[in-house]
Design a protein around this motif. Structure first.
Motif, PDB file in Angstrom:
ATOM      1  N   SER A  34       0.829  -1.212   0.000  1.00  0.00           N
ATOM      2  CA  SER A  34       0.000   0.000   0.000  1.00  0.00           C
ATOM      3  C   SER A  34       0.865   1.265   0.000  1.00  0.00           C
ATOM      4  O   SER A  34       0.501   2.260  -0.624  1.00  0.00           O
ATOM      5  CB  SER A  34      -0.949   0.005   1.194  1.00  0.00           C
ATOM      6  OG  SER A  34      -0.219  -0.073   2.413  1.00  0.00           O
ATOM      7  N   GLU A  35       2.011   1.223   0.672  1.00  0.00           N
ATOM      8  CA  GLU A  35       2.921   2.372   0.667  1.00  0.00           C
ATOM      9  C   GLU A  35       3.483   2.603  -0.729  1.00  0.00           C
ATOM     10  O   GLU A  35       3.552   3.740  -1.204  1.00  0.00           O
ATOM     11  CB  GLU A  35       4.091   2.148   1.622  1.00  0.00           C
ATOM     12  CG  GLU A  35       3.735   2.159   3.087  1.00  0.00           C
ATOM     13  CD  GLU A  35       4.962   1.846   3.919  1.00  0.00           C
ATOM     14  OE1 GLU A  35       5.622   2.820   4.346  1.00  0.00           O
ATOM     15  OE2 GLU A  35       5.265   0.662   4.129  1.00  0.00           O
ATOM     16  N   LYS A  37       2.143   1.709  -3.536  1.00  0.00           N
ATOM     17  CA  LYS A  37       1.048   2.183  -4.390  1.00  0.00           C
ATOM     18  C   LYS A  37       0.808   3.669  -4.178  1.00  0.00           C
ATOM     19  O   LYS A  37       0.598   4.421  -5.124  1.00  0.00           O
ATOM     20  CB  LYS A  37      -0.228   1.371  -4.105  1.00  0.00           C
ATOM     21  CG  LYS A  37      -1.424   1.777  -4.954  1.00  0.00           C
ATOM     22  CD  LYS A  37      -1.219   1.432  -6.413  1.00  0.00           C
ATOM     23  CE  LYS A  37      -2.395   1.796  -7.274  1.00  0.00           C
ATOM     24  NZ  LYS A  37      -2.288   3.121  -7.887  1.00  0.00           N
ATOM     25  N   ARG A  38       0.871   4.114  -2.935  1.00  0.00           N
ATOM     26  CA  ARG A  38       0.666   5.536  -2.633  1.00  0.00           C
ATOM     27  C   ARG A  38       1.810   6.382  -3.201  1.00  0.00           C
ATOM     28  O   ARG A  38       1.585   7.488  -3.704  1.00  0.00           O
ATOM     29  CB  ARG A  38       0.549   5.720  -1.121  1.00  0.00           C
ATOM     30  CG  ARG A  38       0.124   7.103  -0.703  1.00  0.00           C
ATOM     31  CD  ARG A  38      -0.179   7.225   0.785  1.00  0.00           C
ATOM     32  NE  ARG A  38       0.915   6.809   1.651  1.00  0.00           N
ATOM     33  CZ  ARG A  38       0.938   5.674   2.358  1.00  0.00           C
ATOM     34  NH1 ARG A  38      -0.074   4.827   2.306  1.00  0.00           N
ATOM     35  NH2 ARG A  38       1.968   5.384   3.123  1.00  0.00           N
ATOM     36  N   PRO A  41       1.383   6.669  -7.697  1.00  0.00           N
ATOM     37  CA  PRO A  41      -0.051   6.716  -8.000  1.00  0.00           C
ATOM     38  C   PRO A  41      -0.412   6.321  -9.434  1.00  0.00           C
ATOM     39  O   PRO A  41      -1.548   5.934  -9.693  1.00  0.00           O
ATOM     40  CB  PRO A  41      -0.435   8.165  -7.711  1.00  0.00           C
ATOM     41  CG  PRO A  41       0.844   8.934  -7.706  1.00  0.00           C
ATOM     42  CD  PRO A  41       1.921   7.981  -7.336  1.00  0.00           C
TER      43      PRO A  41
END
Length: 112
Positions: A34-35, A37-38, A41
């Motif tokens: 998730s990190e 992916k953030r 973007p």
């Protein structure tokens, strides 16, 4: 797979749009999916997962699963992955100079 010149082997592992970016973020520390992916973007979740799997298969990234609920998965560079650091540093350095040469003069309107 046979290679005509050694750089083909390097590109086989780190080639493409996203792998070097992933490696540069992991160079700064371990990251959860998730990190990453953030931080990236424009990458799709499917592409991120695929690139991480390929990097893992090539032995440059390690996936650690922590036994908890919900499961925690963390990606990090392996010792073999850390051997890419001089290449990543050189690419970042060149990229900074390229931005200065091409992007910044155009933005400020000055001709070089």
């Amino acid at each position: 797979m046979g290679y005509n010149i050694p750089v083909e082997a390097t590109l086989d592992v780190i080639g493409g749009k996203w792998k070097v970016v992933i490696l540069c973020f992991l160079d700064k520390g371990d990251r959860r999916t998730s990190e990453l992916k953030r931080l990236m973007p424009d990458i799709t979740q499917k592409m991120l997962t695929q690139q991480l799997r390929e990097l893992e298969e090539d032995g440059v990234v390690k996936r650690t699963i922590y036994d908890q609920v919900p499961p925690k998965v963390v990606y990090s560079l392996t010792d073999y992955g850390w051997s890419l650091k001089p290449i990543l540093d050189a690419m970042c350095s060149w990229g900074e100079k390229h931005i200065e040469q091409t992007v910044e003069p155009a933005v400020s309107g000055r001709a070089e």
